[in-house]
Enzyme design. Structure first.
Site, PDB file in Angstrom:
ATOM      1  N   LEU A  86       3.825   3.082   3.775  1.00  0.00           N
ATOM      2  CA  LEU A  86       2.277   2.688   3.782  1.00  0.00           C
ATOM      3  C   LEU A  86       1.596   3.766   3.131  1.00  0.00           C
ATOM      4  O   LEU A  86       1.863   4.831   2.903  1.00  0.00           O
ATOM      5  CB  LEU A  86       1.917   2.823   5.311  1.00  0.00           C
ATOM      6  CG  LEU A  86       2.401   1.776   6.187  1.00  0.00           C
ATOM      7  CD1 LEU A  86       2.052   2.010   7.576  1.00  0.00           C
ATOM      8  CD2 LEU A  86       2.389   0.333   5.738  1.00  0.00           C
ATOM      9  N   ASP A  87       0.448   3.517   2.488  1.00  0.00           N
ATOM     10  CA  ASP A  87      -0.332   4.324   1.742  1.00  0.00           C
ATOM     11  C   ASP A  87      -0.970   5.230   2.734  1.00  0.00           C
ATOM     12  O   ASP A  87      -1.157   5.063   4.040  1.00  0.00           O
ATOM     13  CB  ASP A  87      -1.532   3.516   1.220  1.00  0.00           C
ATOM     14  CG  ASP A  87      -2.542   4.256   0.373  1.00  0.00           C
ATOM     15  OD1 ASP A  87      -2.087   4.710  -0.585  1.00  0.00           O
ATOM     16  OD2 ASP A  87      -3.491   4.592   0.799  1.00  0.00           O
ATOM     17  N   LYS A  88      -1.330   6.327   2.079  1.00  0.00           N
ATOM     18  CA  LYS A  88      -1.943   7.478   2.766  1.00  0.00           C
ATOM     19  C   LYS A  88      -2.890   7.021   3.868  1.00  0.00           C
ATOM     20  O   LYS A  88      -3.047   7.432   5.004  1.00  0.00           O
ATOM     21  CB  LYS A  88      -2.378   8.708   1.892  1.00  0.00           C
ATOM     22  CG  LYS A  88      -2.932   9.822   2.732  1.00  0.00           C
ATOM     23  CD  LYS A  88      -3.782  10.644   1.757  1.00  0.00           C
ATOM     24  CE  LYS A  88      -4.519  11.797   2.229  1.00  0.00           C
ATOM     25  NZ  LYS A  88      -5.145  12.794   1.336  1.00  0.00           N
ATOM     26  N   ASP A 126       0.721  -1.166  -0.130  1.00  0.00           N
ATOM     27  CA  ASP A 126       0.091   0.201  -0.038  1.00  0.00           C
ATOM     28  C   ASP A 126       0.952   1.080  -0.001  1.00  0.00           C
ATOM     29  O   ASP A 126       0.413   2.190   0.393  1.00  0.00           O
ATOM     30  CB  ASP A 126      -0.904  -0.053   1.104  1.00  0.00           C
ATOM     31  CG  ASP A 126      -2.085  -0.842   0.956  1.00  0.00           C
ATOM     32  OD1 ASP A 126      -1.801  -2.137   1.309  1.00  0.00           O
ATOM     33  OD2 ASP A 126      -3.170  -0.554   0.324  1.00  0.00           O
TER      34      ASP A 126
END
Length: 343
Positions: free
Chosen positions: A160-162, A6
């Site tokens: 890591l994704d937002k 992610d």
């Protein structure tokens, strides 16, 4: 450098408070151009911008026709229309420190482990020029961090994704950066996520070994692909039930591809709750009790990095960290991270 599940693609560079104003182009469509695609016509009348760049600007809502913002490059132009294009100023190369509060789980002279909140971008990029984890780390760790791992991504070993919350490591020294990057590259770290998915996966435990690459037509998405992808391996186990319509799933990563958990779970027919990109399959029309209200308050994908384990790059001590589920996910699922790790 290995990247975590992610991660935000193309999170490069960022802006600063003294950045120049956008460059504005205004062109009027002549009779000979009638019926042409907007992006193709713009590429001929603004030769300094490539068609690909113009398509990007259209996607970023920076192009208007007669004052109306346009979101599709395939729109056909008409004579007499005035087209305005705003190109953002060049992105500065070096992020600046910002005093942003961080939840520090562990810190020593070599590394820092933080519990990232949902909504925080990891490092600056187009659309997210500041207020990122990198900006916060530069303020927290001091100027020495700026030389670790590259000027745009100082200290960042994985991402890591937002809208994915949970545990992340950042390096504070070159030794730590190289040591952690090696552990990510050989997949020797323990990385576990908790997620909420629609339905109940069958079997209740298994492995998803499916290569990931760019979606063939939607370039901002990832997909399971038959050619040109990178191997992606996710081990999953159902650890709980949500009102009989969704499941709490623990995912252990053996690889770290962009959006890996989200794409893999959607691939087997069980997308994550709250996932606006991959979560449009197998969603029941009717939900029991107040579950619909609880899910409505979930404004992001239900994905949390709750368990992280690795060897300290200097001391070789085994370190392990747990993060409790944030309130927006725990309000939907009645399970704690500490209970899930035992299952």
């Amino acid at each position: 450098m290995a990247s975590s599940d992610d991660s935000n693609d193309l999170d490069d560079g960022f802006d600063d408070e003294t950045a120049a104003a956008p460059i504005v182009y205004e062109r009027t469509v002549d009779a000979e151009a009638a019926g042409q695609r907007l992006d193709k016509w713009l590429a001929t009348v603004i030769p300094t911008l490539s068609r690909a760049r113009l398509q990007q600007l259209i996607g970023e809502k920076r192009v208007s026709v007669n004052g109306q913002t346009i979101g599709e490059g395939s729109r056909r132009v008409k004579p007499g229309q005035t087209v305005r294009v705003e190109e953002p100023p060049p992105i500065a190369a070096t992020p600046q420190p910002e005093a942003i509060a961080l939840t520090v789980v562990y810190e020593d002279d070599d590394l820092i482990v933080i519990d990232k909140a949902a909504g925080m971008v990891v490092h600056p990029g187009p659309g997210n020029p500041d207020h990122t984890l990198v900006n916060a780390l530069l303020a927290h760790c001091g100027p020495s961090l700026s030389g670790i791992g590259g000027e745009r991504r100082p200290g960042i070993v994985h991402r890591l994704d937002k809208d994915t919350s949970g545990l992340m490591i950042a390096a504070k020294t070159d030794l730590a950066h190289h040591g952690l990057a090696e552990q990510f590259a050989c997949h020797s770290l323990t990385r576990e996520y908790l997620c909420l998915v629609w339905g109940r996966p069958r079997p209740a435990a298994g492995s998803i070994d499916a290569p990931l690459g760019r979606h063939p037509t939607q370039r901002k998405k990832m997909a399971v692909v038959s050619r040109g992808g990178k191997r992606a391996l996710t081990h999953y186990r159902v650890v709980g039930d949500v009102e009989g319509v969704a499941s709490i799933v623990k995912c252990t990563l053996s690889t770290g591809r962009t959006h890996q958990v989200r794409v893999h779970m959607a691939h087997i027919g069980h997308p994550l709750l709250g996932d606006a990109v991959y979560g449009h399959r197998n969603i029941p029309k009717k939900l029991p009790g107040d579950l619909a209200e609880r899910i409505a308050r979930l404004t992001r994908q239900a994905l949390h990095s709750f368990h992280l384990g690795f060897l300290h790059p200097r001391t070789r001590e085994s370190l392990e960290f747990l993060s409790e589920l944030p309130l927006d996910i725990s309000a939907v699922a009645s399970i704690s991270s500490r209970n899930a790790i035992k299952l």
